[in-house]
Structure formats: C-alpha cells, structure tokens
Design a protein around this motif. Structure first.
Motif, PDB file in Angstrom:
ATOM      1  N   HIS A  28     -41.548   3.552  24.024  1.00  0.00           N
ATOM      2  CA  HIS A  28     -41.532   4.629  23.370  1.00  0.00           C
ATOM      3  C   HIS A  28     -43.473   4.634  23.368  1.00  0.00           C
ATOM      4  O   HIS A  28     -43.770   3.810  22.326  1.00  0.00           O
ATOM      5  CB  HIS A  28     -40.685   5.431  21.772  1.00  0.00           C
ATOM      6  CG  HIS A  28     -40.922   6.560  21.833  1.00  0.00           C
ATOM      7  ND1 HIS A  28     -42.264   7.268  21.938  1.00  0.00           N
ATOM      8  CD2 HIS A  28     -40.268   7.518  21.596  1.00  0.00           C
ATOM      9  CE1 HIS A  28     -41.780   8.818  21.609  1.00  0.00           C
ATOM     10  NE2 HIS A  28     -40.982   8.852  21.572  1.00  0.00           N
ATOM     11  N   ARG A 185     -40.609  12.066  23.191  1.00  0.00           N
ATOM     12  CA  ARG A 185     -40.777  11.199  24.340  1.00  0.00           C
ATOM     13  C   ARG A 185     -41.852  11.223  25.458  1.00  0.00           C
ATOM     14  O   ARG A 185     -42.990  11.046  26.455  1.00  0.00           O
ATOM     15  CB  ARG A 185     -39.290  10.276  24.737  1.00  0.00           C
ATOM     16  CG  ARG A 185     -39.676   9.191  25.204  1.00  0.00           C
ATOM     17  CD  ARG A 185     -38.767   7.632  25.274  1.00  0.00           C
ATOM     18  NE  ARG A 185     -39.006   7.232  26.434  1.00  0.00           N
ATOM     19  CZ  ARG A 185     -38.760   6.044  26.393  1.00  0.00           C
ATOM     20  NH1 ARG A 185     -38.311   5.776  24.897  1.00  0.00           N
ATOM     21  NH2 ARG A 185     -38.917   4.740  26.206  1.00  0.00           N
ATOM     22  N   ARG A 186     -41.416  12.498  25.726  1.00  0.00           N
ATOM     23  CA  ARG A 186     -41.822  13.385  27.471  1.00  0.00           C
ATOM     24  C   ARG A 186     -43.356  13.673  27.027  1.00  0.00           C
ATOM     25  O   ARG A 186     -44.264  12.774  27.515  1.00  0.00           O
ATOM     26  CB  ARG A 186     -41.178  14.126  27.891  1.00  0.00           C
ATOM     27  CG  ARG A 186     -41.042  14.363  29.291  1.00  0.00           C
ATOM     28  CD  ARG A 186     -39.912  15.999  29.958  1.00  0.00           C
ATOM     29  NE  ARG A 186     -39.369  15.242  29.911  1.00  0.00           N
ATOM     30  CZ  ARG A 186     -37.974  15.668  30.838  1.00  0.00           C
ATOM     31  NH1 ARG A 186     -38.013  16.908  31.342  1.00  0.00           N
ATOM     32  NH2 ARG A 186     -36.792  14.941  31.820  1.00  0.00           N
ATOM     33  N   ASP A 191     -45.777  14.256  29.686  1.00  0.00           N
ATOM     34  CA  ASP A 191     -45.893  15.258  30.669  1.00  0.00           C
ATOM     35  C   ASP A 191     -45.017  16.422  29.923  1.00  0.00           C
ATOM     36  O   ASP A 191     -44.044  16.321  29.038  1.00  0.00           O
ATOM     37  CB  ASP A 191     -44.431  14.144  30.600  1.00  0.00           C
ATOM     38  CG  ASP A 191     -43.219  14.568  32.335  1.00  0.00           C
ATOM     39  OD1 ASP A 191     -42.430  14.074  32.530  1.00  0.00           O
ATOM     40  OD2 ASP A 191     -42.755  16.199  32.614  1.00  0.00           O
ATOM     41  N   THR A 193     -43.032  18.696  30.907  1.00  0.00           N
ATOM     42  CA  THR A 193     -41.546  18.858  31.787  1.00  0.00           C
ATOM     43  C   THR A 193     -40.960  19.393  30.855  1.00  0.00           C
ATOM     44  O   THR A 193     -40.233  18.499  30.196  1.00  0.00           O
ATOM     45  CB  THR A 193     -40.976  18.341  32.669  1.00  0.00           C
ATOM     46  OG1 THR A 193     -42.093  17.750  33.628  1.00  0.00           O
ATOM     47  CG2 THR A 193     -40.351  19.052  33.468  1.00  0.00           C
ATOM     48  N   VAL A 195     -37.520  19.855  28.384  1.00  0.00           N
ATOM     49  CA  VAL A 195     -36.097  18.754  28.386  1.00  0.00           C
ATOM     50  C   VAL A 195     -35.084  19.799  28.453  1.00  0.00           C
ATOM     51  O   VAL A 195     -35.144  20.894  27.853  1.00  0.00           O
ATOM     52  CB  VAL A 195     -35.830  17.790  27.544  1.00  0.00           C
ATOM     53  CG1 VAL A 195     -35.209  17.739  27.088  1.00  0.00           C
ATOM     54  CG2 VAL A 195     -37.484  17.120  27.269  1.00  0.00           C
TER      55      VAL A 195
END
Ligand code: GRF
Length: 198
Positions: A28, A185-186, A191, A193, A195
């Motif tokens: 992570h 995490r993203r 990132d 984008t 979820v």
C-alpha cells in the motif's frame, strides 16, 4: 514513490479509521502517521493507540465557537506529523475554508449518502422519507463547501421496505469500510479515477 503519510481525524468510535489503518499494509502506498480527535472520549483513540499509531486530541469546546482559533490548534499535530494526506472519518466539526485551503487536493471525507444527494446530517432518514430505492456512501475531496468536493468513490446499497434509519445506516457502514480504503489506496498512488462499488 515514497510512502504517503496519512493523518486521520475522528470524533467518535472511528470504525472508518480502523478500516483505513488495517488497509495500509504491504505494498500500500501510504501509512498512518496520526489519529487526531476533537473529542478526548472518542473510542477510536484507544483503537489507534492499540494499533501503534500516534494519537492527539484538540478539544474544540474551550474555543467556544471561535472556529479559527480551534483550527489553529487542530492543524499543529497534523503538520508536526508530516501528513501528506488528511482523511476525515466520522469527524463531526465543520472546517472553515482557512483550514481546508491548507490541504486542498489532499484531504478526503466519507459521507453517508450518494452525493450530491443529502448533504449534511440525517442522511439515512432523508433517503427513507424520499422513498429512494437505493442509498449509499461517498468519498470526496474536501473543499470549502460542505460535502461538495470532487467525488472519488461511491458504494450503493438497496433500500428495503423494512428499513429504519438504523438498519440502513448499518448496511451503508459496511460499504464505507470497503470504499474508503479502496479510495485511499488509489488516491495515495496518484490515481483519482472514481471507485464504484456495486
Ligand atoms: C459514519 O456513518 C460515517 O459515514 C460518518 O460518521 C459515521 C461514523 O463513522 N462520516 P466512524 O464509525 O466514527 O468511522
């Protein structure tokens, strides 16, 4: 990429905070650096300490409504901990634009509705009153307007005929504990984008 340091702000039991702590392991891209509460009695503080995470308390009550003075103290442990990202997780104080602007683009919040529906409080009761067939939760970037920033993730649950605000809240909370770690995490990996769960 070096690991991001995450400060988590709570006001109560911190179940979302626990799910975030549990997720920040292995590959992570982030690790917790602080759990901070405005409430010395917040149950989440003991859970954070038991997990070996530094904790701090800045009680809002002595500031008696002087939000700026409270926030000038609240920001200190966050800065001292070197937080790159701030996660609001059941943090129940409204933050001024002055505080938010210090973390623009790197402060997240989880809200128990499918934003932009039901900003503010009592979201589950409002969804039931509206007769919605589905409900859920949203993780968004925090901006000066309450519950209004760019959406980073949503999770949806069905609304059942038999639902009460409590049964609906419990179903949403299960999804919160899945959504927030997935978004963090993203986000920590750069990132944005959104979820989408369910
Ligand atoms: C949750 O319903 C969350 O949506 C809201 O605060 C509630 C309690 O969260 N933001 P927690 O158990 O303290 O994480």
């Amino acid at each position: 990429m070096s690991q991001k340091k995450v400060a988590i702000l709570i006001s109560g039991g911190g179940s979302n905070m626990v799910s975030l702590l549990d997720s920040m392991t292995g590959d992570h891209p982030a690790r917790p650096c602080l759990v901070l509460s405005n409430n010395a009695d917040a149950g989440g503080l003991a859970k954070a300490a038991a997990a070996g995470v530094a904790t701090a308390v800045v009680d809002h009550r002595p500031f008696a409504g002087d939000r700026e003075a409270f926030e000038a103290e609240l920001v200190k442990p966050v800065i001292e901990a070197g937080a790159d990202i701030v996660c609001l997780a059941g943090f129940m104080r409204v933050l001024t634009a002055g505080f938010v602007s210090q973390f623009e683009g790197r402060m997240l919040n989880i809200h128990p509705s499918l934003l932009p529906k039901y900003k503010g409080l009592h979201t589950h009761a409002r969804a039931l009153e509206a007769g919605d067939g589905e409900h859920g939760c949203t993780v968004h970037e925090v901006t000066p307007r309450l519950d209004d920033g760019p959406i980073l993730g949503q999770a949806r649950v069905p609304v059942l005929e038999s639902d009460t605000p409590d049964t609906l809240a419990a179903r949403v909370l299960v999804q919160e504990h899945l959504l927030y770690p997935a978004v963090l995490r993203r986000f920590a990996a750069g990132d944005k984008t959104p979820v989408q769960l369910r």
